[in-house]
Design a protein around this motif. Structure first.
Motif, PDB file in Angstrom:
ATOM      1  N   SER A  61       7.912 -55.475   0.659  1.00 56.02           N
ATOM      2  CA  SER A  61       8.721 -54.506  -0.088  1.00 56.02           C
ATOM      3  C   SER A  61       9.101 -55.069  -1.449  1.00 56.02           C
ATOM      4  O   SER A  61       9.015 -54.388  -2.476  1.00 56.02           O
ATOM      5  CB  SER A  61       9.984 -54.159   0.704  1.00 56.02           C
ATOM      6  N   SER A  62       9.534 -56.319  -1.455  1.00 54.27           N
ATOM      7  CA  SER A  62       9.932 -56.986  -2.690  1.00 54.27           C
ATOM      8  C   SER A  62       8.742 -57.188  -3.622  1.00 54.27           C
ATOM      9  O   SER A  62       8.834 -56.953  -4.837  1.00 54.27           O
ATOM     10  CB  SER A  62      10.575 -58.334  -2.356  1.00 54.27           C
ATOM     11  N   PHE A  63       7.615 -57.618  -3.056  1.00 52.07           N
ATOM     12  CA  PHE A  63       6.432 -57.866  -3.876  1.00 52.07           C
ATOM     13  C   PHE A  63       5.952 -56.572  -4.523  1.00 52.07           C
ATOM     14  O   PHE A  63       5.567 -56.546  -5.694  1.00 52.07           O
ATOM     15  CB  PHE A  63       5.309 -58.472  -3.038  1.00 52.07           C
ATOM     16  N   GLY A  64       5.964 -55.491  -3.739  1.00 56.16           N
ATOM     17  CA  GLY A  64       5.568 -54.207  -4.285  1.00 56.16           C
ATOM     18  C   GLY A  64       6.474 -53.780  -5.426  1.00 56.16           C
ATOM     19  O   GLY A  64       6.018 -53.316  -6.470  1.00 56.16           O
ATOM     20  N   LYS A  65       7.784 -53.945  -5.242  1.00 52.47           N
ATOM     21  CA  LYS A  65       8.738 -53.583  -6.291  1.00 52.47           C
ATOM     22  C   LYS A  65       8.490 -54.417  -7.545  1.00 52.47           C
ATOM     23  O   LYS A  65       8.551 -53.909  -8.679  1.00 52.47           O
ATOM     24  CB  LYS A  65      10.169 -53.774  -5.799  1.00 52.47           C
ATOM     25  N   ALA A  66       8.212 -55.699  -7.370  1.00 58.66           N
ATOM     26  CA  ALA A  66       7.957 -56.568  -8.518  1.00 58.66           C
ATOM     27  C   ALA A  66       6.776 -56.061  -9.334  1.00 58.66           C
ATOM     28  O   ALA A  66       6.860 -55.929 -10.564  1.00 58.66           O
ATOM     29  CB  ALA A  66       7.697 -57.998  -8.039  1.00 58.66           C
ATOM     30  N   PHE A  67       5.674 -55.758  -8.675  1.00 57.22           N
ATOM     31  CA  PHE A  67       4.480 -55.345  -9.399  1.00 57.22           C
ATOM     32  C   PHE A  67       4.621 -53.941  -9.986  1.00 57.22           C
ATOM     33  O   PHE A  67       4.117 -53.668 -11.087  1.00 57.22           O
ATOM     34  CB  PHE A  67       3.252 -55.439  -8.488  1.00 57.22           C
ATOM     35  N   ILE A  68       5.305 -53.058  -9.277  1.00 58.93           N
ATOM     36  CA  ILE A  68       5.549 -51.718  -9.813  1.00 58.93           C
ATOM     37  C   ILE A  68       6.352 -51.812 -11.107  1.00 58.93           C
ATOM     38  O   ILE A  68       6.022 -51.172 -12.119  1.00 58.93           O
ATOM     39  CB  ILE A  68       6.290 -50.851  -8.773  1.00 58.93           C
ATOM     40  N   GLU A  69       7.402 -52.624 -11.091  1.00 55.57           N
ATOM     41  CA  GLU A  69       8.233 -52.775 -12.283  1.00 55.57           C
ATOM     42  C   GLU A  69       7.453 -53.426 -13.429  1.00 55.57           C
ATOM     43  O   GLU A  69       7.547 -52.989 -14.587  1.00 55.57           O
ATOM     44  CB  GLU A  69       9.482 -53.598 -11.950  1.00 55.57           C
ATOM     45  N   LEU A  70       6.712 -54.484 -13.131  1.00 54.37           N
ATOM     46  CA  LEU A  70       5.958 -55.169 -14.178  1.00 54.37           C
ATOM     47  C   LEU A  70       4.957 -54.235 -14.839  1.00 54.37           C
ATOM     48  O   LEU A  70       4.770 -54.277 -16.070  1.00 54.37           O
ATOM     49  CB  LEU A  70       5.231 -56.388 -13.600  1.00 54.37           C
ATOM     50  N   LYS A  71       4.324 -53.394 -14.058  1.00 50.77           N
ATOM     51  CA  LYS A  71       3.350 -52.452 -14.626  1.00 50.77           C
ATOM     52  C   LYS A  71       4.053 -51.379 -15.449  1.00 50.77           C
ATOM     53  O   LYS A  71       3.612 -51.030 -16.548  1.00 50.77           O
ATOM     54  CB  LYS A  71       2.510 -51.815 -13.526  1.00 50.77           C
ATOM     55  N   GLU A  72       5.163 -50.856 -14.938  1.00 52.18           N
ATOM     56  CA  GLU A  72       5.891 -49.828 -15.671  1.00 52.18           C
ATOM     57  C   GLU A  72       6.468 -50.368 -16.978  1.00 52.18           C
ATOM     58  O   GLU A  72       6.597 -49.618 -17.960  1.00 52.18           O
ATOM     59  CB  GLU A  72       6.993 -49.240 -14.790  1.00 52.18           C
ATOM     60  N   LEU A  73       6.790 -51.661 -17.004  1.00 52.80           N
ATOM     61  CA  LEU A  73       7.322 -52.283 -18.212  1.00 52.80           C
ATOM     62  C   LEU A  73       6.224 -52.751 -19.158  1.00 52.80           C
ATOM     63  O   LEU A  73       6.511 -53.287 -20.239  1.00 52.80           O
ATOM     64  CB  LEU A  73       8.217 -53.477 -17.835  1.00 52.80           C
ATOM     65  N   GLY A  74       4.978 -52.564 -18.789  1.00 50.55           N
ATOM     66  CA  GLY A  74       3.863 -52.940 -19.640  1.00 50.55           C
ATOM     67  C   GLY A  74       3.580 -54.423 -19.680  1.00 50.55           C
ATOM     68  O   GLY A  74       2.879 -54.908 -20.581  1.00 50.55           O
ATOM     69  N   LEU A  75       4.080 -55.179 -18.681  1.00 47.58           N
ATOM     70  CA  LEU A  75       3.884 -56.631 -18.658  1.00 47.58           C
ATOM     71  C   LEU A  75       2.631 -57.041 -17.894  1.00 47.58           C
ATOM     72  O   LEU A  75       2.181 -58.186 -18.000  1.00 47.58           O
ATOM     73  CB  LEU A  75       5.120 -57.309 -18.071  1.00 47.58           C
ATOM     74  N   ILE A  76       2.071 -56.152 -17.080  1.00 48.84           N
ATOM     75  CA  ILE A  76       0.759 -56.348 -16.466  1.00 48.84           C
ATOM     76  C   ILE A  76      -0.009 -55.038 -16.589  1.00 48.84           C
ATOM     77  O   ILE A  76       0.583 -53.962 -16.705  1.00 48.84           O
ATOM     78  CB  ILE A  76       0.842 -56.776 -14.973  1.00 48.84           C
ATOM     79  N   GLU A  77      -1.339 -55.133 -16.573  1.00 49.18           N
ATOM     80  CA  GLU A  77      -2.162 -53.932 -16.735  1.00 49.18           C
ATOM     81  C   GLU A  77      -2.524 -53.291 -15.405  1.00 49.18           C
ATOM     82  O   GLU A  77      -2.829 -52.100 -15.347  1.00 49.18           O
ATOM     83  CB  GLU A  77      -3.437 -54.276 -17.505  1.00 49.18           C
ATOM     84  N   ARG A  78      -2.511 -54.086 -14.330  1.00 51.39           N
ATOM     85  CA  ARG A  78      -2.847 -53.560 -13.007  1.00 51.39           C
ATOM     86  C   ARG A  78      -2.065 -54.316 -11.960  1.00 51.39           C
ATOM     87  O   ARG A  78      -1.520 -55.390 -12.225  1.00 51.39           O
ATOM     88  CB  ARG A  78      -4.352 -53.687 -12.729  1.00 51.39           C
ATOM     89  N   THR A  79      -2.005 -53.758 -10.772  1.00 52.05           N
ATOM     90  CA  THR A  79      -1.332 -54.424  -9.657  1.00 52.05           C
ATOM     91  C   THR A  79      -2.377 -54.958  -8.682  1.00 52.05           C
ATOM     92  O   THR A  79      -3.472 -54.395  -8.564  1.00 52.05           O
ATOM     93  CB  THR A  79      -0.401 -53.459  -8.909  1.00 52.05           C
ATOM     94  N   PRO A  80      -2.071 -56.033  -7.966  1.00 51.63           N
ATOM     95  CA  PRO A  80      -2.971 -56.472  -6.895  1.00 51.63           C
ATOM     96  C   PRO A  80      -2.817 -55.558  -5.687  1.00 51.63           C
ATOM     97  O   PRO A  80      -1.835 -54.824  -5.568  1.00 51.63           O
ATOM     98  CB  PRO A  80      -2.469 -57.878  -6.576  1.00 51.63           C
ATOM     99  N   ARG A  81      -3.768 -55.588  -4.796  1.00 47.60           N
ATOM    100  CA  ARG A  81      -3.602 -54.911  -3.513  1.00 47.60           C
ATOM    101  C   ARG A  81      -2.815 -55.842  -2.583  1.00 47.60           C
ATOM    102  O   ARG A  81      -2.825 -57.070  -2.743  1.00 47.60           O
ATOM    103  CB  ARG A  81      -4.959 -54.547  -2.922  1.00 47.60           C
TER     104      ARG A  81
END
Length: 464
Positions: free
Chosen positions: A258-278
């Motif tokens: 749950s935490s890992f998903g939230k981290a990657f969702i936020e990073l992508k929405e903030l433009g800090l990563i271009e894609r999320t891992p599976r």
């Protein structure tokens, strides 16, 4: 901080919010789970994640020394002067070619994120420092948890090291390894053992916390999950800020995924990563609620509109059959994961799968991890056992870039390790055999020799 951060219901159709100081950790409108949310438009953000590397030069600053709080710009719910740290998060992400060969992957494609280097020996410290910080901001004097061992050890060590709160720990009867129980006892926590398992203990600690006003630190607490986001940030840092193809994690109460998903969702929405891992979650076969609901019954996030009759019906059937979690991987021996809706959201937004692994598969994977240089507890090795299955079935390609999270140190459950490698049938049977393990593939048994110099040297030449 209260204007820039708040708590918000995870259900989009509800949208309930509450202030930072609310310690009920339930949506005031629907009673559901909460996230810690931020007004990102009014907060200073890095332009690139690599900016965090500069904090390594400030090692004498306690917050920058912490592998959690040096990323505090990405979970800014507390002012610096209220943050409690004991140097958590000094962990490593190690390339593991020997383990890659075992699971069927190419050399140079697999990394192990080793959280056993935390002060209490498990990943829990990442979240505990955040929950403890929140507890301090609301003036808590007692903090409680239900635990299979790692949460209790983490809470106990933070209470002991800071002397700010008294730890109250609920454990089920016979459901905690001595390695973990010893930590709670050594760090002067009040330990309450009830007749039942983790699910019973969690239900009771929630009731007691409400009645007595004790601060609850189990992963239903959204502040704990904020700290656990930093495990993913350290992985990205170790990979030079390149996003891997997969993150594989053991599944118990489902706080990590749950935490890992939230981290990657936020990073992508903030433009800090271009894609999320599976994301791949691996249950122990003896505690496979998430696997059954997700893979067998098709339960999905569905924009927050879960199939609640299916969800509730599964647990009613579990109660009717008096089914209890039963696995040697005690850290994930949980039948009622409180973060299941958040985990569904993580898999929906990042893409992912759920698998299960038997105790034998977990223990064999654990032995291969140990032979590769990192010692982990059984639950940690579920990630590697699950990865082996995913590669074999073709879901993960041998060339994919994968990180398996190892959640706890090998000394968390030394009895399991000794029994696995023991040549004594009684030792093996008492710990493993009676729990259904019939054979082990990679035992490193002691060599029996007489007390004779020539025989000792002969044995060394033969086996070394």
């Amino acid at each position: 901080m209260s204007e820039l951060a708040f708590q918000r219901c995870i259900q989009p159709s509800c949208g309930g919010t509450t202030h930072l100081g609310d310690t009920s950790f339930q949506c005031p409108k629907c009673g559901g789970l909460l996230d810690v949310a931020y007004d990102w438009n009014r907060l200073p953000l890095p332009k690139h994640l690599a900016e965090f590397e500069a904090k390594w030069a400030n090692r004498h600053h306690p917050l920058d020394f912490s592998g959690v709080w040096r990323f505090r710009q990405l979970f800014p719910f507390a002012p610096d002067d209220r943050i409690m740290t004991i140097g958590e998060g000094q962990t490593l992400c190690q390339r593991a070619d020997a383990v890659a060969q075992y699971v069927g992957m190419n050399s140079g494609t697999l990394w192990l994120q080793y959280e056993g280097m935390n002060p209490s020996g498990s990943f829990k410290d990442n979240g505990m420092t955040a929950a403890f910080t929140h507890a301090r901001t609301v003036g808590a004097r007692r903090a409680a948890c239900a635990s299979t061992g790692n949460t209790s050890a983490s809470l106990a060590i933070y209470c002991a090291a800071t002397n700010l709160m008294r730890a109250v720990i609920f454990i089920g009867s016979g459901k905690i390894s001595y390695g973990k129980l010893s930590q709670a006892l050594e760090h002067a926590a009040l330990t309450v053992q009830i007749a039942g398992d983790f699910d019973d203990a969690l239900r009771r600690v929630q009731e007691v916390s409400r009645h007595l006003g004790i601060y609850l630190v189990n992963s239903v607490n959204p502040f704990r999950l904020e700290g656990q986001k930093t495990i993913m940030l350290r992985i990205l840092e170790a990979l030079r800020w390149e996003v891997p193809d997969w993150i594989v994690v053991p599944g118990g109460n489902l706080g990590n995924v749950s935490s890992f998903g939230k981290a990657f969702i936020e990073l992508k929405e903030l433009g800090l990563i271009e894609r999320t891992p599976r994301l791949a979650v691996v249950n122990a076969a003896g505690a496979d609620t998430f696997y059954q609901l997700y893979e067998k019954q098709g339960l999905r996030w569905n924009g927050g509109q879960l199939d609640w009759p299916k969800y509730q019906g599964y647990f009613k059937a579990m109660d009717a059959g008096n089914l209890r979690a039963d696995t040697l991987a005690s850290a994930i021996e949980i039948n009622r994961p409180v973060n299941l809706p958040k985990a569904l959201r993580a898999l929906d937004r990042c893409g992912g799968v759920v698998r299960e692994a038997s105790d034998t598969e977990i223990l064999d994977a654990k032995a291969k991890v140990g032979a590769g240089g990192l010692g982990c507890e059984p639950a940690s090795a579920a990630s590697v056992a699950g990865l082996r299955k995913l590669v074999k079935e073709g879901t993960i390609a041998p060339s994919d870039r994968v990180v398996c999270v190892l959640t706890g140190h090998v000394l968390k459950d030394p009895d399991a390790t000794v029994a696995y490698h023991s040549s004594d049938p009684k030792t093996f049977d008492e710990k493993l055999g009676q729990r259904g393990v019939k054979r082990v593939a990679f035992a490193n048994r002691a060599v029996q020799v007489p007390n004779d110099l020539n025989e000792i040297m002969k044995a060394i030449e033969l086996y070394a």
